[in-house]
Design an enzyme around this catalytic site. Structure first.
Site, PDB file in Angstrom:
ATOM      1  N   LYS A  78       0.862  -1.187   0.000  1.00 55.19           N
ATOM      2  CA  LYS A  78       0.000   0.000   0.000  1.00 55.19           C
ATOM      3  C   LYS A  78       0.895   1.233   0.000  1.00 55.19           C
ATOM      4  CE  LYS A  78      -3.534   2.398   2.652  1.00 55.19           C
ATOM      5  NZ  LYS A  78      -4.479   2.299   3.776  1.00 55.19           N
TER       6      LYS A  78
ATOM      7  N   LYS B 121      -2.229  -1.446  -3.798  1.00 56.35           N
ATOM      8  CA  LYS B 121      -3.092  -0.275  -3.712  1.00 56.35           C
ATOM      9  C   LYS B 121      -2.277   0.996  -3.750  1.00 56.35           C
ATOM     10  CE  LYS B 121      -5.995   1.877  -0.294  1.00 56.35           C
ATOM     11  NZ  LYS B 121      -6.338   1.913   1.092  1.00 56.35           N
TER      12      LYS B 121
ATOM     13  N   GLU C  63       7.539  -6.733   1.164  1.00 57.47           N
ATOM     14  CA  GLU C  63       6.344  -6.613   2.016  1.00 57.47           C
ATOM     15  C   GLU C  63       5.399  -7.800   1.794  1.00 57.47           C
ATOM     16  OE1 GLU C  63       5.623  -4.493   4.341  1.00 57.47           O
ATOM     17  OE2 GLU C  63       6.640  -2.598   3.941  1.00 57.47           O
TER      18      GLU C  63
HETATM   19  C1  PBG Z   1      -7.321   3.373   5.734  1.00 57.66           C
HETATM   20  C2  PBG Z   1      -7.625   3.160   4.305  1.00 57.66           C
HETATM   21  C3  PBG Z   1      -7.460   4.086   3.283  1.00 57.66           C
HETATM   22  C4  PBG Z   1      -8.018   3.516   2.152  1.00 57.66           C
HETATM   23  C5  PBG Z   1      -8.487   2.231   2.496  1.00 57.66           C
HETATM   24  N1  PBG Z   1      -8.212   2.024   3.837  1.00 57.66           N
HETATM   25  C6  PBG Z   1      -6.958   5.474   3.287  1.00 57.66           C
HETATM   26  C7  PBG Z   1      -5.625   5.815   3.782  1.00 57.66           C
HETATM   27  O1  PBG Z   1      -4.745   4.962   3.920  1.00 57.66           O
HETATM   28  O2  PBG Z   1      -5.444   6.990   4.093  1.00 57.66           O
HETATM   29  C8  PBG Z   1      -8.120   4.226   0.826  1.00 57.66           C
HETATM   30  C9  PBG Z   1      -9.176   3.741  -0.101  1.00 57.66           C
HETATM   31  C10 PBG Z   1      -9.554   4.705  -1.161  1.00 57.66           C
HETATM   32  O3  PBG Z   1      -8.933   5.773  -1.356  1.00 57.66           O
HETATM   33  O4  PBG Z   1     -10.525   4.398  -1.859  1.00 57.66           O
HETATM   34  N2  PBG Z   1      -6.298   2.745   6.308  1.00 57.66           N
END
Ligand code: PBG
Length: 310
Positions: A180, A234, A219
């Site tokens: 992520k 992501k 990771e």
């Molecule tokens: C929170 C989380 C986020 C998303 C999913 N879980 C945001 C972040 O890390 O700030 C983002 C999903 C999206 O932008 O659609 N941990």
């Protein structure tokens, strides 16, 4: 006849935002076409998902401001919005649709970070992991099928797996947000869960540097070794190279999250007359499959499933 990749509604995971109250639909300005729903609306969406052949919902709560705190303890409340939403879906459709729950503290903290912070605002890895374990157990006890830690703390997959085994939740899966990135594409999501205005600083202390690909492989390797059943990359489209490398290296189910900013870009293009929504949605989702994804989390899930079912 020669097509190598197909997209079906079974490839889609539908993220839903939950809000407290009754008969509420709260549109999210930066995510046109997406709303927060109160529990009755969540039940209706679950029925819709079943009818459309969407196999899984992903839940995100917009916690009331007075329930947010420095330590995010509302995440451990067995009656919090997330747990009530899980039970609501079970009541509405039984096991007809899977429920994936996000594990991270940002919808519950007064500072909007995914974990506990020190005086300087730096997120504390190990202390946070302890809370995430409790949060996971809380969600599993409420009936979650897939626990999806999105917090990016090191070591949390192993710790969560151990407690799920010990507490008789052996069949609960873990989908690790393994790669992520600290991305500029999450803005509308933070509006949806009410953390944008609260967040001080950024998440680069734990989310990944967009310049790194080998780190993503490290990771993923760690999360799989610790017991993840599947892994996620992501954001989605800007990181398809990562999807492909993870798939080729590990040969496990890989999912991608077409995040809020990606959804918003498509909708902005449509609004500007720059493209056709249906075509943009189906082409981008197909690209995820071609890159190697087993499935995609997308706010366009219901729309895409309707197009695919037609
Ligand atoms: C929170 C989380 C986020 C998303 C999913 N879980 C945001 C972040 O890390 O700030 C983002 C999903 C999206 O932008 O659609 N941990």
């Amino acid at each position: 006849m020669h097509r190598e990749t197909v997209l079906t509604p079974a490839d889609l995971i539908w993220p839903l935002f939950v809000t407290d109250g009754d008969a509420l639909e709260e549109p999210i300005a930066s995510l046109p076409g997406v709303s927060r729903w109160s529990l009755d609306g969540i039940a209706a969406r679950a029925k819709e998902a079943v009818a459309l052949g969407i196999p899984c919902l992903a839940l995100f709560p917009n916690t009331q401001p007075e329930r947010r705190s420095e330590d995010g303890r509302e995440a451990l409340n067995p009656d919090n919005l997330m747990c009530r939403a899980i039970r609501t879906i079970r009541d509405a459709v039984g096991d007809g649709v899977g429920v994936l729950t996000d594990v991270a503290l940002d919808p519950y903290t007064s500072h909007g970070q995914d974990g506990l912070i020190d005086d300087a605002g730096y997120v504390l890895n190990d202390e946070t992991t302890e809370v995430l374990v409790g949060q996971s157990l809380n969600q599993a006890a409420a009936g979650a099928d897939i626990i999806a830690p999105s917090d990016m703390m090191d070591g949390r997959i192993g710790a969560i797996r151990a407690v799920l085994e010990a507490e008789d939740h052996r069949n609960v899966q873990i989908m690790a947000y393994a790669a992520k990135y600290a991305s500029a594409f999450y803005g509308p999501f933070r509006d949806a869960v009410g953390s944008r205005g609260l967040l001080k600083g950024d998440k680069r202390g734990y989310q990944m540097d967009p310049g790194n690909a080998e780190e993503a492989l490290r990771e993923v390797a760690l999360d799989l070794a610790e017991g993840a059943d599947s892994v996620m990359v992501k954001p989605g489209l800007p990181y398809l190279d990562i999807v492909r490398r993870v798939k080729e290296r590990f040969e496990v189910p890989v999912f991608a999250y077409q995040v809020s900013g990606e959804y918003a870009m498509i909708e902005a293009a449509v609004a500007a007359g720059a493209g056709d929504r249906d075509a943009l949605v189906l082409e981008t989702l197909l690209a995820f499959k071609r890159a190697g994804c087993s499935g995609v989390l997308t706010y366009h899930a219901a729309h895409a499933a309707r197009l695919l079912g037609a």
